[in-house]
Design a protein around this motif. Sequence first.
Motif, short mmCIF file in Angstrom:
data_model
loop_
_atom_site.label_atom_id
_atom_site.label_comp_id
_atom_site.label_asym_id
_atom_site.label_seq_id
_atom_site.Cartn_x
_atom_site.Cartn_y
_atom_site.Cartn_z
N THR A 138 -1.15 14.43 49.39
CA THR A 138 -0.28 15.60 49.47
C THR A 138 -0.66 16.60 48.40
N THR A 139 -0.20 17.82 48.59
CA THR A 139 -0.43 18.86 47.61
C THR A 139 0.82 19.06 46.79
N THR A 140 0.68 19.59 45.61
CA THR A 140 1.82 19.88 44.75
C THR A 140 2.40 21.23 45.11
N ARG B 159 0.84 24.60 47.04
CA ARG B 159 1.44 25.23 48.21
C ARG B 159 1.76 26.70 47.97
N ARG C 276 3.09 17.06 54.27
CA ARG C 276 2.68 17.84 53.09
C ARG C 276 3.66 18.96 52.78
N PRO D 128 8.00 16.61 52.76
CA PRO D 128 7.99 15.13 52.70
C PRO D 128 9.39 14.52 52.75
N SER E 39 3.72 10.30 50.42
CA SER E 39 3.70 11.76 50.33
C SER E 39 4.80 12.28 49.42
N SER F 197 4.22 14.29 45.70
CA SER F 197 4.54 15.72 45.71
C SER F 197 5.25 16.10 44.42
N ASP F 198 5.69 17.37 44.37
CA ASP F 198 6.37 17.86 43.17
C ASP F 198 7.89 17.79 43.31
N GLY G 7 0.01 11.68 42.27
CA GLY G 7 0.67 12.92 41.86
C GLY G 7 0.45 13.21 40.39
#
Length: 437
Positions: free
Chosen positions: A2-4, A8, A72, A75, A101, A105-106, A175
């Motif tokens: 996943t992206t933070t 994003r 992503r 989540p 995920s 993530s953040d 993460g």
Amino acid sequence: MTTTGADRDAEGVGSWWWWGRRRSAVLDVGLAAVSALECAVEGVGFADKASLPVPVGVLFGLVVGAVLLVRRRWPIVVVLVSIAVAPAEMGFFMGIVGLYSLAASDVPRRITAALAGMSTLAVFVVTVVRMRQDVAQADVGPPDIDPSGWYVPSVALFMTLGLNAPPVLFGLYIGARRRLMESLRERADSLEQELSLLADRAEQRAQWARQEERTRIAREMHDVVAHRVSLMVVHAAALQAVALKDPQKAVRNAALVGDMGRQALTELREMLGVLREEAVPAAPAAVPLAAVGRAAAAAAEAAAEDGPCLDALEALCEQSRLAGAAVELVVVGAARPYAPEVERTAYRVVQEALTNVHKHAAGAKVVVRLAHRDAEVAMQVENGPSDAAVADAGLPSGGNGLVGMRERVVRLGGVFVSGSTDAGGFKVSAVLPTGSA
């Protein structure tokens, strides 16, 4: 993976929506397809238990499994859907990927912990119920173990933690690693920007230093050459005027012109020699321009270190007298040694003022005053109006004499004043702090 939130925000909604790269989109589509297929197969059993048509159960499973496509971007939604369909005994793969995920993530850690706990509890309850049903239907198991006791909950808890703990822990690790890499990348970018700013400032300082050193070198050259050349021109004019009337005086003037020319050439040669020694040894390509400027300035200062000082003012005034000017030197206070730069600056101020008298007030009477005070030394050069009977020597003026004097005095923290007098003459005054001898 996943992206933070930072990724994003930076990527936004582009040609690949919330995916930054094509392979990320392909990966999520593949995972969503696997999840949809799993949920569709499990939807058949759900339709039988709920007395629904099989196509309805399969369609429901496909829709539920496809939710993994947004893992992503949202989540939390994926995990909530997996918890909601857990009683229907579907979406286990979606739950595992969703927990990973979410942990990577953040999303705030308290929300992640709460959702992970809810998912674990839901899977545990479903597993206990399913195992008890299977044990009751099969009527198998160790004869000394009661399935309704601790056996089923223990096995269910072990299975639940085995399914949920690894994706959560792995997601937390990924993460944290990604955030660390982003922090290092941001720090590297910040350092690069700071280095770029430092380089720009260094270039500006180098340019300013080069300009400053050019000015200082030009000032030294002007002080060394201009005064003697001006006197040479004055003596040459006098020589031309008396050549036929007074041959002996003409011979003396010619000798003075020769002596002054040789002195000017000697001083000029010494300064250029020091400049050459300081600036040439290293290859030009290997020496920064600022270093060359500093070396040139140091050379100019070194060339003047052994130059004239306040003790030579009497000789300076005598040279002007020999050129036909009426110069009077007045000294007030007890003479004492000063710092070399103070003595050189005082001498250069008087020298340049006398040069200006020869240029602009030929034949005028000049009074040179030198005052030794407690914490300062003051000098003043005042001339009366020009004598109309004396022919103008026609000396050129660059307009930089007063500017150079002011720069010298201000550089040492002194005060410089110049201007016309009420009697029609001109006056130059300077006060220099003496500092330590």
